[in-house]
Design a protein around this motif. Structure first.
Motif, mmCIF file in Angstrom:
data_model
loop_
_atom_site.group_PDB
_atom_site.id
_atom_site.type_symbol
_atom_site.label_atom_id
_atom_site.label_comp_id
_atom_site.label_asym_id
_atom_site.label_seq_id
_atom_site.Cartn_x
_atom_site.Cartn_y
_atom_site.Cartn_z
ATOM 1 N N LEU A 197 0.834 -1.207 0.000
ATOM 2 C CA LEU A 197 0.000 0.000 0.000
ATOM 3 C C LEU A 197 0.869 1.257 0.000
ATOM 4 O O LEU A 197 0.629 2.198 -0.771
ATOM 5 N N ALA A 198 1.876 1.287 0.867
ATOM 6 C CA ALA A 198 2.791 2.433 0.905
ATOM 7 C C ALA A 198 3.554 2.558 -0.409
ATOM 8 O O ALA A 198 3.776 3.666 -0.913
ATOM 9 N N TRP A 199 3.965 1.431 -0.963
ATOM 10 C CA TRP A 199 4.703 1.421 -2.232
ATOM 11 C C TRP A 199 3.860 2.011 -3.356
ATOM 12 O O TRP A 199 4.333 2.821 -4.154
ATOM 13 N N ALA A 200 2.571 1.627 -3.413
ATOM 14 C CA ALA A 200 1.703 2.104 -4.486
ATOM 15 C C ALA A 200 1.295 3.561 -4.288
ATOM 16 O O ALA A 200 1.288 4.350 -5.237
ATOM 17 N N LEU A 201 0.963 3.940 -3.066
ATOM 18 C CA LEU A 201 0.456 5.288 -2.814
ATOM 19 C C LEU A 201 1.554 6.341 -2.848
ATOM 20 O O LEU A 201 1.348 7.471 -3.322
ATOM 21 N N LEU A 202 2.739 6.003 -2.328
ATOM 22 C CA LEU A 202 3.829 6.979 -2.198
ATOM 23 C C LEU A 202 4.919 6.809 -3.242
ATOM 24 O O LEU A 202 5.899 7.553 -3.238
ATOM 25 N N ASP A 203 4.755 5.826 -4.130
ATOM 26 C CA ASP A 203 5.742 5.565 -5.192
ATOM 27 C C ASP A 203 7.131 5.355 -4.599
ATOM 28 O O ASP A 203 8.122 5.934 -5.047
ATOM 29 N N LEU A 204 7.197 4.499 -3.576
ATOM 30 C CA LEU A 204 8.464 4.230 -2.905
ATOM 31 C C LEU A 204 9.286 3.222 -3.708
ATOM 32 O O LEU A 204 8.736 2.426 -4.471
ATOM 33 N N PRO A 205 10.598 3.227 -3.529
ATOM 34 C CA PRO A 205 11.450 2.296 -4.283
ATOM 35 C C PRO A 205 11.545 0.922 -3.626
ATOM 36 O O PRO A 205 11.352 0.790 -2.420
ATOM 37 N N ALA A 206 11.832 -0.091 -4.434
ATOM 38 C CA ALA A 206 12.221 -1.422 -3.957
ATOM 39 C C ALA A 206 11.243 -1.990 -2.941
ATOM 40 O O ALA A 206 11.568 -2.192 -1.771
ATOM 41 N N ALA A 207 10.008 -2.280 -3.406
ATOM 42 C CA ALA A 207 8.986 -2.793 -2.499
ATOM 43 C C ALA A 207 9.403 -4.119 -1.871
ATOM 44 O O ALA A 207 9.149 -4.358 -0.680
ATOM 45 N N THR A 208 10.020 -4.991 -2.657
ATOM 46 C CA THR A 208 10.436 -6.282 -2.106
ATOM 47 C C THR A 208 11.457 -6.106 -0.997
ATOM 48 O O THR A 208 11.381 -6.750 0.055
ATOM 49 N N GLN A 209 12.416 -5.202 -1.210
ATOM 50 C CA GLN A 209 13.416 -4.959 -0.174
ATOM 51 C C GLN A 209 12.789 -4.335 1.059
ATOM 52 O O GLN A 209 13.190 -4.626 2.192
ATOM 53 N N MET A 210 11.784 -3.487 0.875
ATOM 54 C CA MET A 210 11.047 -2.927 2.008
ATOM 55 C C MET A 210 10.418 -4.036 2.840
ATOM 56 O O MET A 210 10.537 -4.066 4.068
ATOM 57 N N ALA A 211 9.722 -4.955 2.150
ATOM 58 C CA ALA A 211 9.005 -6.015 2.858
ATOM 59 C C ALA A 211 9.976 -6.923 3.613
ATOM 60 O O ALA A 211 9.752 -7.246 4.785
ATOM 61 N N VAL A 212 11.039 -7.347 2.952
ATOM 62 C CA VAL A 212 12.006 -8.244 3.589
ATOM 63 C C VAL A 212 12.680 -7.552 4.764
ATOM 64 O O VAL A 212 12.856 -8.137 5.843
ATOM 65 N N SER A 213 13.062 -6.297 4.585
ATOM 66 C CA SER A 213 13.752 -5.563 5.647
ATOM 67 C C SER A 213 12.871 -5.433 6.882
ATOM 68 O O SER A 213 13.325 -5.640 8.014
#
Length: 349
Positions: A197-213
């Protein structure tokens, strides 16, 4: 009485550091030789598995392999069933985060295997959100890259690190009480639900790395989690800067690249294997160095992917801290020392 890892003789620690650095470099070269898409996964696997104790390396490697195969197969199956159904994908992300966290802190055996099964399934499921095509190839590639790293790291460990005398095994970290396990499972599920949700709404980078981290930083103790988050960010900054410096000095040909990567990892290995309160800085410093200096089929020709991965780590860490602050009650400073109470978990990755 078994000495703490930080008390190991300097020669043994140096040999363990050499084995770790050599294992990472050789894992990358083998992954490139095999034509694998992301050799940095092989490098990170070799780095995390490495250590000064042969038996611990073999045990971690075995559980990582078992968990990776289980997670890849399960993740591929559920991602295929949920393809094109965002609501079902959201439910699966929450369920994966909750189940993986509960097993990590509540399982009496094979907690590391459960953890890596959840991480690998998360990789496949996150891939299905952004690029759902050919998930089979993606799952197989991640398995091969991780197996490649574990295999090479184990060989280097056996070749360079002397076996330590057999001693009584350390007592395992007690399973979290049911109420704590349920709260941690809720945090794990919510974090993985919020990442896309944050990745889609805020256009954040590297969603997979966000989730794993975010997922790997979850801890039963809020103070420990916050300390590890600071160490993770500091280690990533140190490793990233060292990698950028090495690349800026011309480590874009094979030999200088191998020397720069191996030398940097040898420095971080002293912390990574030391077992002291700052060991996690060394762990994350090595991870960030790998992310900066390993990309595609050789030394990176652009620093943008590395910077995006590091930014994803930072965003995931901050998201977890926010969720945990709301749901995980702080403990008194002496709580962790009370008799019979579970001590904070040790970082897995």
């Amino acid at each position: 009485m078994r000495p703490a890892p930080g008390d190991a003789p300097s020669t043994e620690m140096t040999r363990a550091g050499l084995a770790a650095a050599l294992g990472v470099v050789l894992a990358v070269l083998l992954a490139v030789r095999l034509g694998l898409e992301d050799p940095w996964w092989a490098a990170i696997s070799a780095w995390i598995v490495s250590g000064p104790d042969r038996r611990a390396v073999l045990a971690k490697g075995g559980q990582r392999i078992a968990g990776t195969l289980l997670g890849a197969g399960g993740g591929y199956l559920v991602a295929g069933l949920a393809a094109g159904q965002p609501w079902l994908q959201a439910i699966l992300l929450f369920a994966l985060g909750a189940f993986g966290t509960r097993q990590r802190f509540g399982a009496r055996r094979f907690a590391i295997a459960w953890f890596y099964a959840a991480v690998t399934a998360l990789l496949v499921l996150m891939q299905s959100l952004g690029a759902p095509g050919d998930l089979d190839a993606f799952a197989r590639a991640r398995c091969l890259e991780i197996l490649c790293g574990v295999f090479v790291a184990t060989l280097c460990e056996l070749a360079l690190v002397a076996p330590v005398p057999a001693t009584a095994p350390r007592s395992p970290t007690p399973a979290a009480p049911p109420a704590d396990a349920a709260r941690l499972a809720l945090i794990g599920g919510l974090v993985l639900l919020l990442v896309p949700l944050a990745w889609a709404l805020l256009d954040l980078p590297a969603a997979t790395q966000m989730a794993v981290s975010a997922f790997i930083l979850i801890d039963r103790d809020l103070g420990t989690q916050q300390a590890r988050a600071r160490q993770r960010l500091l280690g990533c900054a140190m490793g990233g800067l060292l990698g950028l410096l090495a690349m800026g000095l011309g480590a874009d040909a094979l030999l200088p690249w191998a020397v720069g990567l191996g030398g940097g990892l040898l420095l971080f290995a002293r912390l990574h294997h030391g077992g002291g309160p700052q060991a996690y800085i060394g762990t994350q410093g090595g991870v960030a160095l790998v992310m900066t200096m390993v990309s595609g089929t050789g030394p990176p020709d652009s620093l943008v992917p590395a910077l995006q991965r590091l930014a994803g780590i930072g965003c995931g860490t901050l998201l977890l801290l926010l969720v945990s602050r709301l749901l995980l009650p702080p403990r008194p400073a002496s709580a962790g020392r009370r008799r019979g109470e579970a001590r904070p978990s040790q970082p897995v990755a």
